[in-house]
Design a protein around this motif. Structure first.
Motif, PDB file in Angstrom:
ATOM      1  N   LEU A  92       0.809  -1.219   0.000  1.00  0.00           N
ATOM      2  CA  LEU A  92       0.000   0.000   0.000  1.00  0.00           C
ATOM      3  C   LEU A  92       0.841   1.267   0.000  1.00  0.00           C
ATOM      4  O   LEU A  92       0.291   2.367  -0.021  1.00  0.00           O
ATOM      5  N   GLY A  93       2.167   1.117   0.065  1.00  0.00           N
ATOM      6  CA  GLY A  93       3.040   2.278   0.071  1.00  0.00           C
ATOM      7  C   GLY A  93       2.869   3.134   1.319  1.00  0.00           C
ATOM      8  O   GLY A  93       2.907   4.368   1.244  1.00  0.00           O
ATOM      9  N   LEU A  94       2.713   2.504   2.470  1.00  0.00           N
ATOM     10  CA  LEU A  94       2.492   3.243   3.715  1.00  0.00           C
ATOM     11  C   LEU A  94       3.786   3.881   4.197  1.00  0.00           C
ATOM     12  O   LEU A  94       4.872   3.302   4.057  1.00  0.00           O
ATOM     13  N   GLY A  95       3.670   5.080   4.772  1.00  0.00           N
ATOM     14  CA  GLY A  95       4.838   5.793   5.273  1.00  0.00           C
ATOM     15  C   GLY A  95       4.480   6.711   6.421  1.00  0.00           C
ATOM     16  O   GLY A  95       3.394   6.600   7.003  1.00  0.00           O
ATOM     17  N   PRO A  96       5.352   7.633   6.746  1.00  0.00           N
ATOM     18  CA  PRO A  96       5.141   8.517   7.906  1.00  0.00           C
ATOM     19  C   PRO A  96       3.859   9.343   7.835  1.00  0.00           C
ATOM     20  O   PRO A  96       3.316   9.734   8.868  1.00  0.00           O
ATOM     21  N   ASP A  97       3.364   9.604   6.632  1.00  0.00           N
ATOM     22  CA  ASP A  97       2.147  10.401   6.490  1.00  0.00           C
ATOM     23  C   ASP A  97       0.882   9.537   6.468  1.00  0.00           C
ATOM     24  O   ASP A  97      -0.222  10.071   6.323  1.00  0.00           O
ATOM     25  N   SER A  98       1.036   8.233   6.599  1.00  0.00           N
ATOM     26  CA  SER A  98      -0.115   7.333   6.550  1.00  0.00           C
ATOM     27  C   SER A  98      -0.726   7.174   7.942  1.00  0.00           C
ATOM     28  O   SER A  98      -0.132   7.547   8.952  1.00  0.00           O
ATOM     29  N   PHE A  99      -1.905   6.587   7.972  1.00  0.00           N
ATOM     30  CA  PHE A  99      -2.601   6.336   9.234  1.00  0.00           C
ATOM     31  C   PHE A  99      -3.234   4.958   9.160  1.00  0.00           C
ATOM     32  O   PHE A  99      -3.961   4.638   8.220  1.00  0.00           O
ATOM     33  N   VAL A 100      -2.929   4.139  10.178  1.00  0.00           N
ATOM     34  CA  VAL A 100      -3.435   2.765  10.252  1.00  0.00           C
ATOM     35  C   VAL A 100      -4.269   2.614  11.516  1.00  0.00           C
ATOM     36  O   VAL A 100      -3.848   3.019  12.603  1.00  0.00           O
ATOM     37  N   VAL A 101      -5.443   2.026  11.383  1.00  0.00           N
ATOM     38  CA  VAL A 101      -6.300   1.725  12.522  1.00  0.00           C
ATOM     39  C   VAL A 101      -6.496   0.217  12.582  1.00  0.00           C
ATOM     40  O   VAL A 101      -6.773  -0.413  11.553  1.00  0.00           O
ATOM     41  N   GLU A 102      -6.341  -0.364  13.770  1.00  0.00           N
ATOM     42  CA  GLU A 102      -6.708  -1.771  13.942  1.00  0.00           C
ATOM     43  C   GLU A 102      -7.884  -1.852  14.899  1.00  0.00           C
ATOM     44  O   GLU A 102      -7.863  -1.298  15.997  1.00  0.00           O
ATOM     45  N   VAL A 103      -8.900  -2.574  14.477  1.00  0.00           N
ATOM     46  CA  VAL A 103     -10.088  -2.813  15.293  1.00  0.00           C
ATOM     47  C   VAL A 103      -9.895  -4.140  16.022  1.00  0.00           C
ATOM     48  O   VAL A 103      -9.468  -5.126  15.430  1.00  0.00           O
ATOM     49  N   ALA A 104     -10.213  -4.154  17.330  1.00  0.00           N
ATOM     50  CA  ALA A 104      -9.958  -5.320  18.171  1.00  0.00           C
ATOM     51  C   ALA A 104      -8.457  -5.615  18.164  1.00  0.00           C
ATOM     52  O   ALA A 104      -8.000  -6.701  17.808  1.00  0.00           O
ATOM     53  N   VAL A 114       3.728  -1.614  13.383  1.00  0.00           N
ATOM     54  CA  VAL A 114       3.431  -0.366  12.692  1.00  0.00           C
ATOM     55  C   VAL A 114       4.140   0.796  13.381  1.00  0.00           C
ATOM     56  O   VAL A 114       4.715   1.677  12.731  1.00  0.00           O
ATOM     57  N   VAL A 115       4.118   0.788  14.723  1.00  0.00           N
ATOM     58  CA  VAL A 115       4.839   1.808  15.494  1.00  0.00           C
ATOM     59  C   VAL A 115       6.324   1.763  15.150  1.00  0.00           C
ATOM     60  O   VAL A 115       6.968   2.796  14.918  1.00  0.00           O
ATOM     61  N   ALA A 116       6.878   0.552  15.107  1.00  0.00           N
ATOM     62  CA  ALA A 116       8.305   0.399  14.811  1.00  0.00           C
ATOM     63  C   ALA A 116       8.659   0.895  13.413  1.00  0.00           C
ATOM     64  O   ALA A 116       9.793   1.328  13.171  1.00  0.00           O
ATOM     65  N   ALA A 117       7.691   0.853  12.495  1.00  0.00           N
ATOM     66  CA  ALA A 117       7.929   1.330  11.127  1.00  0.00           C
ATOM     67  C   ALA A 117       7.763   2.839  11.005  1.00  0.00           C
ATOM     68  O   ALA A 117       7.926   3.392   9.906  1.00  0.00           O
ATOM     69  N   GLY A 118       7.441   3.517  12.103  1.00  0.00           N
ATOM     70  CA  GLY A 118       7.298   4.967  12.082  1.00  0.00           C
ATOM     71  C   GLY A 118       6.014   5.453  11.449  1.00  0.00           C
ATOM     72  O   GLY A 118       5.947   6.587  10.949  1.00  0.00           O
ATOM     73  N   ILE A 119       4.973   4.612  11.470  1.00  0.00           N
ATOM     74  CA  ILE A 119       3.693   4.955  10.852  1.00  0.00           C
ATOM     75  C   ILE A 119       2.681   5.266  11.954  1.00  0.00           C
ATOM     76  O   ILE A 119       2.560   4.523  12.930  1.00  0.00           O
ATOM     77  N   ARG A 120       1.952   6.347  11.780  1.00  0.00           N
ATOM     78  CA  ARG A 120       0.951   6.740  12.763  1.00  0.00           C
ATOM     79  C   ARG A 120      -0.159   5.691  12.817  1.00  0.00           C
ATOM     80  O   ARG A 120      -0.628   5.216  11.776  1.00  0.00           O
ATOM     81  N   CYS A 121      -0.580   5.331  14.029  1.00  0.00           N
ATOM     82  CA  CYS A 121      -1.572   4.272  14.139  1.00  0.00           C
ATOM     83  C   CYS A 121      -2.408   4.438  15.404  1.00  0.00           C
ATOM     84  O   CYS A 121      -2.058   5.213  16.306  1.00  0.00           O
ATOM     85  N   LEU A 122      -3.486   3.665  15.454  1.00  0.00           N
ATOM     86  CA  LEU A 122      -4.384   3.677  16.602  1.00  0.00           C
ATOM     87  C   LEU A 122      -5.051   2.313  16.711  1.00  0.00           C
ATOM     88  O   LEU A 122      -5.542   1.776  15.715  1.00  0.00           O
ATOM     89  N   GLY A 123      -5.058   1.777  17.925  1.00  0.00           N
ATOM     90  CA  GLY A 123      -5.804   0.558  18.195  1.00  0.00           C
ATOM     91  C   GLY A 123      -7.130   0.887  18.853  1.00  0.00           C
ATOM     92  O   GLY A 123      -7.211   1.804  19.674  1.00  0.00           O
ATOM     93  N   ILE A 124      -8.163   0.151  18.490  1.00  0.00           N
ATOM     94  CA  ILE A 124      -9.470   0.264  19.137  1.00  0.00           C
ATOM     95  C   ILE A 124      -9.764  -1.098  19.749  1.00  0.00           C
ATOM     96  O   ILE A 124     -10.000  -2.074  19.028  1.00  0.00           O
TER      97      ILE A 124
END
Length: 415
Positions: A92-104, A114-124
């Motif tokens: 998907l070409g994810l990078g520092p400007d991307s945003f990843v959400v994981e549900v559950a 994802v954190v280790a790759a320097g990509i902004r993320c959030l768990g729900i």
């Protein structure tokens, strides 16, 4: 009863597993003299949309407010998460400007990559105890259920997600259409949703009845997943078959306007149709397979009991509790089981009340047989437990058919 996807009343029986407690309601010693609540566990298929489902007799709040399952205790699952993250970042070409959400998102088993790759993320994550473990591991995590309201709040505060990950949660939702709309709310107009679910093809083909339990409200073929996603304007763009959980699907979905189905989508739909899963009759064999495993496993355990041999268990997964309750296996036939999760130590399996100990108990007792309840982790656990061959111990795998496996001399010598 009505289908939770299409509201049809034409639900056909597939297999009735009797009544069991919720599979993760492990008992403390103080609870052994108290009654347990049990609920029917009866799988049906909708004759109109072919969604496999059980009645929603318990709520997600009852199961997931505090949860006994921590993903990080499985080495193979951690490896699976790392490999998925690396592949998704590239694809998907994810990078520092991307945003990843994981549900559950559980204990952050996946998003830590994802954190280790320097990509902004959030768990729900709705379970407070495992969500706290994720935050301790450095994974930003909200403690709440994904609903349409919470999805709107997340999108308003954090923005739309380039990737929404929903691994092994799409089966856990009684409000299937509302949850699907929430996924659509989270994802960007050109974003991706990755959903992993146990494939109903393997459930039926290999008789995997122990994957049926109350926190799994529905079970998917690719065809029924397509129908569910379409209710929120999502379409399947690609699909992969995975070995996890006895055989799973990884469904790549996108908003309909940008989804272009790959050839793998039509190819898998043809396989499902050829297997008979696009008609009610294709599901009828599951009951006979469940009955055969119950008879064979009880016969094996009764024979070992009569011969004075010791049989203990390995693992205390949800699927194991379906198996134990359906077969009527109690401490007279399975002395105890062990688990790597400290949360379960000193507790007892729901319904069958088999004590749960740390794994070291097996080495101390040297039993004749170890019944592996998370049989889907056969490769990983065969390696972990190969040393029982030093005293002549053997492994027993209950599904898809009862098998006794002796660690080979080479495996034991290599230890």
């Amino acid at each position: 009863m009505h289908c939770r996807l299409c509201e049809s009343s034409r639900l056909a029986s597939v297999v009735d597993l009797g009544t069991t407690p919720p599979c993760e309601s492990f008992l403390s010693e103080d609870q052994l003299n108290l009654p347990e609540s049990t609920y029917p566990l009866h799988l049906r298929v909708c004759a109109d949309c072919l969604l496999l489902q059980i009645p929603a007799l318990i709520t997600p709040e009852e199961t997931f407010t505090e949860y006994a399952y921590f993903s990080s205790y499985s080495e193979s699952w951690m490896r699976h998460a790392r490999e998925f993250t690396g592949a998704a970042v590239t694809r998907l070409g994810l990078g520092p400007d991307s945003f990843v959400v994981e549900v559950a998102s559980n204990d952050g088993y996946l998003l830590r990559n994802v954190v280790a790759a320097g990509i902004r993320c959030l768990g729900i994550e709705p379970s407070a105890n495992v969500g706290a473990a994720a935050r301790t591991a450095g994974v930003p995590t909200l403690t709440e259920f994904l609903t349409e309201d919470s999805a709107r709040r997340v999108r308003a505060e954090y923005g739309a997600a380039d990737l929404v990950v929903a691994n092994n949660v799409y089966a856990h939702i009684p409000d299937l259409r509302g949850f699907t709309r929430a996924l659509r709310t989270l994802v960007a107009e050109d974003g991706w949703i990755s959903i992993e679910v146990h494939h109903a093809l393997n459930l039926v083909r290999h008789g995997q009845f122990d994957t049926i339990y109350h926190e799994h409200f529905q079970y998917y073929t690719l065809a029924s997943a397509q129908r569910a996603l379409a209710t929120a304007g999502l379409a399947v763009a690609d699909v992969e078959t995975l070995p996890t959980h006895g055989g799973s699907l990884r469904i790549w979905a996108r908003p309909e306007a940008v989804a272009e189905p790959s050839p793998r989508v039509s190819e898998l739909l043809v396989i499902e149709a050829d297997t008979g899963l696009h008609a009610v009759e294709g599901y009828r064999s599951l009951r006979e397979q469940a009955e055969r495993v119950r008879q064979d496993l009880l016969r094996f355990l009764l024979d070992q009991k009569a011969a004075g041999r010791r049989v203990v268990g390995y693992g205390a997964p949800g699927k194991g509790n379906t198996l134990l309750n359906y077969c009527g296996i109690r401490p007279d036939l399975l002395e105890y089981t062990v688990d790597r999760n400290p949360y379960k130590h000193g507790r007892y399996t729901p319904g069958t009340r088999i004590p749960i100990h740390p794994p070291e108990r097996i080495d101390a007792d040297r039993p004749d047989f170890v019944l592996v309840l998370p049989w889907n982790l056969e490769t990983e656990l065969t390696a972990q437990l190969r040393h029982i061959g030093e005293w002549g111990g053997q492994l027993v795998f209950p599904l898809p058919a009862v098998r006794v496996v002796a660690p080979s001399p080479a495996e034991v010598a290599a230890r």
